[in-house]
Design an enzyme around this catalytic site. Sequence first.
Site, PDB file in Angstrom:
ATOM      1  N   LYS A  95      57.005   1.767  58.650  1.00 51.69           N
ATOM      2  CA  LYS A  95      58.195   1.542  59.466  1.00 51.69           C
ATOM      3  C   LYS A  95      57.886   1.979  60.887  1.00 51.69           C
ATOM      4  CE  LYS A  95      62.498   0.109  58.838  1.00 51.69           C
ATOM      5  NZ  LYS A  95      62.761  -1.185  58.169  1.00 51.69           N
ATOM      6  N   THR A 123      59.802   0.010  53.396  1.00 48.40           N
ATOM      7  CA  THR A 123      59.796   0.626  54.720  1.00 48.40           C
ATOM      8  C   THR A 123      61.153   1.222  55.037  1.00 48.40           C
ATOM      9  OG1 THR A 123      60.386  -1.426  55.888  1.00 48.40           O
ATOM     10  CG2 THR A 123      58.037  -1.002  55.504  1.00 48.40           C
ATOM     11  N   ASP A 124      62.216   0.665  54.460  1.00 47.91           N
ATOM     12  CA  ASP A 124      63.535   1.250  54.660  1.00 47.91           C
ATOM     13  C   ASP A 124      63.604   2.651  54.067  1.00 47.91           C
ATOM     14  OD1 ASP A 124      66.372   0.684  55.567  1.00 47.91           O
ATOM     15  OD2 ASP A 124      66.746   1.239  53.475  1.00 47.91           O
ATOM     16  N   PHE A 153      34.797   9.037  97.957  1.00 47.55           N
ATOM     17  CA  PHE A 153      34.097   8.064  97.109  1.00 47.55           C
ATOM     18  C   PHE A 153      33.071   7.326  97.969  1.00 47.55           C
ATOM     19  CE2 PHE A 153      33.769   4.009  94.625  1.00 47.55           C
ATOM     20  CZ  PHE A 153      33.170   4.575  93.513  1.00 47.55           C
ATOM     21  N   ARG A 180      40.507  10.371 100.981  1.00 47.02           N
ATOM     22  CA  ARG A 180      41.396   9.405 100.345  1.00 47.02           C
ATOM     23  C   ARG A 180      42.431  10.129  99.497  1.00 47.02           C
ATOM     24  NH1 ARG A 180      38.487   6.601  95.027  1.00 47.02           N
ATOM     25  NH2 ARG A 180      37.887   8.556  93.995  1.00 47.02           N
ATOM     26  N   GLN A 204      35.715   9.918  87.889  1.00 46.89           N
ATOM     27  CA  GLN A 204      34.953  10.291  86.696  1.00 46.89           C
ATOM     28  C   GLN A 204      34.671  11.798  86.675  1.00 46.89           C
ATOM     29  OE1 GLN A 204      34.453   7.621  88.580  1.00 46.89           O
ATOM     30  NE2 GLN A 204      33.697   5.876  87.392  1.00 46.89           N
ATOM     31  N   ASN A 240      43.223   4.522  88.294  1.00 45.04           N
ATOM     32  CA  ASN A 240      43.147   4.916  89.701  1.00 45.04           C
ATOM     33  C   ASN A 240      44.276   4.215  90.442  1.00 45.04           C
ATOM     34  OD1 ASN A 240      42.417   5.697  92.259  1.00 45.04           O
ATOM     35  ND2 ASN A 240      40.249   5.250  92.000  1.00 45.04           N
ATOM     36  N   HIS A 246      45.675   3.164  93.368  1.00 43.15           N
ATOM     37  CA  HIS A 246      45.135   2.998  94.714  1.00 43.15           C
ATOM     38  C   HIS A 246      46.225   3.133  95.783  1.00 43.15           C
ATOM     39  CE1 HIS A 246      41.365   1.790  92.974  1.00 43.15           C
ATOM     40  NE2 HIS A 246      41.915   0.767  92.356  1.00 43.15           N
TER      41      HIS A 246
END
Length: 286
Positions: free
Chosen positions: A12, A57-58, A152, A169, A212, A238, A240
């Site tokens: 469920k 599932t109930d 970077f 940045r 990373q 990332n 940006h």
Amino acid sequence: MKFTLGSNGYGKAECRLVRVERDSARHVLTDLNVSTRLSGDLAATHLTGDNSGVLPTDSQKNTVYAFAREFGIGAIETFGIALASHFVGENEQIHRARVTIDAYSWDRVGDHSFAKTSGEVRTAVATVTEDGAWITGGLRGLTLMNTTDSEFHGFPRDRFTTLRETSERILATDVAARWRFGTLDVDWGPAYAAIRESLISAFVETYSLSLQQTLYAMGARVLEKVPEVAEVRLALPNKHHFLVDLTPFGMDNPDEVYFAADRPYGLIEGTVLRDDAPAEGWAWSS
């Protein structure tokens, strides 16, 4: 031509559960999304339509709500283990049960008043088999940003490269983290708080030359601070932020005005694990 039934399971999905504890004037609110998945000796229902081994599932949904009333919830990891253990223990045809729980946060604004202001979600997956049990925890929707101390550069360039190298940045991400425990002997609430704090503090304190590098620092900090954790998996988009060119308007832009782009985005993924982590990757009960 012959065919063979492969791995299978059923359950469920997304049982929305809200529980209010009213033991005092200061109420406690728990808001969950619970999904169950059972597998085992279920070939007959697939091959012949024989449902004698299929717990509806109930019924699984009703079990979630009944357990919340009878036993309470407590830590979501404990609640998940209790549910999964019940399904395996009470149904001989079920050999494996997995319970996935999302916990939504509400900010308290009064004794019995709450405001939902955060998109952060705490997660837990409890798996129980005939041989043991294990827990993986996690979170998603934790948005972090450093407005400096991120660079970077030094990356390879080819004929399709237009990205400029930068020594300044914005670094922003939506953290999606999962971790597996090497034991079930865990104080779940404090462990979660320590893991979350470790992720945040490592992000804040790392002078980043790449996302990373930041990812590894975050995973390593969790393993350093929470010895019960055997492995951390991180997915860091990332987010940006591009500096807007204001020269057409006769203005400079000393790293102050940015355009926040939602897509496309870089997606950085990685795993940090202990050298002595179990080869299977799961924490088994004794």
